[in-house]
Design an enzyme around this catalytic site. Structure first.
Site, mmCIF file in Angstrom:
data_model
loop_
_atom_site.group_PDB
_atom_site.id
_atom_site.type_symbol
_atom_site.label_atom_id
_atom_site.label_comp_id
_atom_site.label_asym_id
_atom_site.label_seq_id
_atom_site.Cartn_x
_atom_site.Cartn_y
_atom_site.Cartn_z
ATOM 1 N N ASP A 27 3.674 -6.671 -12.635
ATOM 2 C CA ASP A 27 3.138 -6.434 -11.290
ATOM 3 C C ASP A 27 2.494 -7.726 -10.805
ATOM 4 O O ASP A 27 1.427 -8.089 -11.251
ATOM 5 C CB ASP A 27 2.113 -5.304 -11.352
ATOM 6 C CG ASP A 27 1.824 -4.688 -9.993
ATOM 7 O OD1 ASP A 27 2.340 -5.186 -8.978
ATOM 8 O OD2 ASP A 27 1.066 -3.698 -9.951
ATOM 9 N N ARG A 56 0.804 -1.227 0.000
ATOM 10 C CA ARG A 56 0.000 0.000 0.000
ATOM 11 C C ARG A 56 0.838 1.279 0.000
ATOM 12 O O ARG A 56 0.375 2.342 0.421
ATOM 13 C CB ARG A 56 -0.955 0.036 1.201
ATOM 14 C CG ARG A 56 -1.878 -1.133 1.293
ATOM 15 C CD ARG A 56 -2.940 -1.037 0.271
ATOM 16 N NE ARG A 56 -3.964 -2.050 0.518
ATOM 17 C CZ ARG A 56 -4.940 -2.288 -0.292
ATOM 18 N NH1 ARG A 56 -5.047 -1.612 -1.398
ATOM 19 N NH2 ARG A 56 -5.819 -3.213 -0.013
ATOM 20 N N SER A 57 2.062 1.189 -0.480
ATOM 21 C CA SER A 57 2.961 2.341 -0.470
ATOM 22 C C SER A 57 2.807 3.242 -1.683
ATOM 23 O O SER A 57 3.253 4.382 -1.671
ATOM 24 C CB SER A 57 4.413 1.850 -0.399
ATOM 25 O OG SER A 57 4.720 1.078 -1.548
ATOM 26 N N HIS A 95 -6.801 -2.299 -9.589
ATOM 27 C CA HIS A 95 -5.641 -2.093 -10.464
ATOM 28 C C HIS A 95 -6.096 -1.935 -11.915
ATOM 29 O O HIS A 95 -5.601 -1.060 -12.630
ATOM 30 C CB HIS A 95 -4.669 -3.269 -10.343
ATOM 31 C CG HIS A 95 -3.745 -3.163 -9.180
ATOM 32 N ND1 HIS A 95 -2.392 -3.000 -9.330
ATOM 33 C CD2 HIS A 95 -3.963 -3.210 -7.848
ATOM 34 C CE1 HIS A 95 -1.822 -2.946 -8.143
ATOM 35 N NE2 HIS A 95 -2.759 -3.074 -7.222
ATOM 36 N N ARG A 120 -5.691 1.552 -14.621
ATOM 37 C CA ARG A 120 -4.838 1.533 -15.816
ATOM 38 C C ARG A 120 -5.562 2.121 -17.028
ATOM 39 O O ARG A 120 -6.768 1.964 -17.171
ATOM 40 C CB ARG A 120 -4.423 0.096 -16.167
ATOM 41 C CG ARG A 120 -3.520 -0.528 -15.149
ATOM 42 C CD ARG A 120 -2.894 -1.799 -15.671
ATOM 43 N NE ARG A 120 -3.833 -2.847 -16.034
ATOM 44 C CZ ARG A 120 -4.186 -3.843 -15.234
ATOM 45 N NH1 ARG A 120 -3.726 -3.922 -14.010
ATOM 46 N NH2 ARG A 120 -5.014 -4.769 -15.668
#
Length: 181
Positions: A86, A13-14, A53, A57
């Site tokens: 990823d 979660r960075s 995600h 995108r």
């Protein structure tokens, strides 16, 4: 543009995936998003994470599901494309049952493909070794393999970023590389 290998690492979660996506969008080549997860139809939380995600995108990016054969996907990618992988940790988790000798061959094949491609490759990798040593063998195997592989990729990468708390640091500019053991 010739090959450029980028490693984006950091804790969960960075913002590391978002940073990698921003970098990929700036390359100027068509982007192939290489998704390494395996979808479990019974895991609704994981499906929701994957969907977030996807929603983030650009729609024109190509998505390839590559839970296992990452080296082959890199090797056979069309020229003049940017590959965003990823994630390395998720890919590695798909091989946790692999014996150590076979795992070493798998990682060497991946490293060779990364060094031999003419495409830009951006890899997202989790940092799992910042906490306690897992009390169970499989957790230690995962953490140790991921730490070792991330270090190997970092050694051949042109640029390495650490993303934490929503900030990206260019470790290749700020850091001092250690020798490989």
């Amino acid at each position: 543009m010739s090959r450029h290998l980028v490693l984006v690492t950091g804790p969960s979660r960075s913002g590391k995936s978002e940073w990698a996506e921003k970098l990929a969008a700036q390359v100027g080549d068509p982007v192939i998003y290489v998704a390494t997860s395996q979808l479990d139809p019974t895991d609704l939380d994981w499906q929701a994470r994957v969907q977030r995600h996807r929603d983030r995108r650009p729609k024109h990016w190509i998505t390839q599901a590559v839970p296992l054969h990452l080296a082959a996907a890199i090797h056979t990618a069309p020229a003049a494309h940017c590959l965003l992988v990823d994630s390395v940790g998720t890919w590695l988790a798909n091989y946790l049952d692999q014996p150590e000798e076979d795992w070493e061959k798998t990682t060497q094949t991946l490293l060779i493909s990364l060094q031999s491609t003419s495409n830009t490759v951006i890899l997202v990798a989790e940092e799992t070794g910042w906490g306690v040593v897992p009390a169970y063998p499989l957790g230690r195997t995962f953490r140790d393999r991921l730490g070792h592989l991330t270090r190997q990729i970092g050694a051949i990468a042109d640029t390495v970023y650490l993303v934490t708390a929503g900030y990206a640091l260019d470790l290749s500019q700020l850091g001092i590389p250690l020798q490989q053991r």
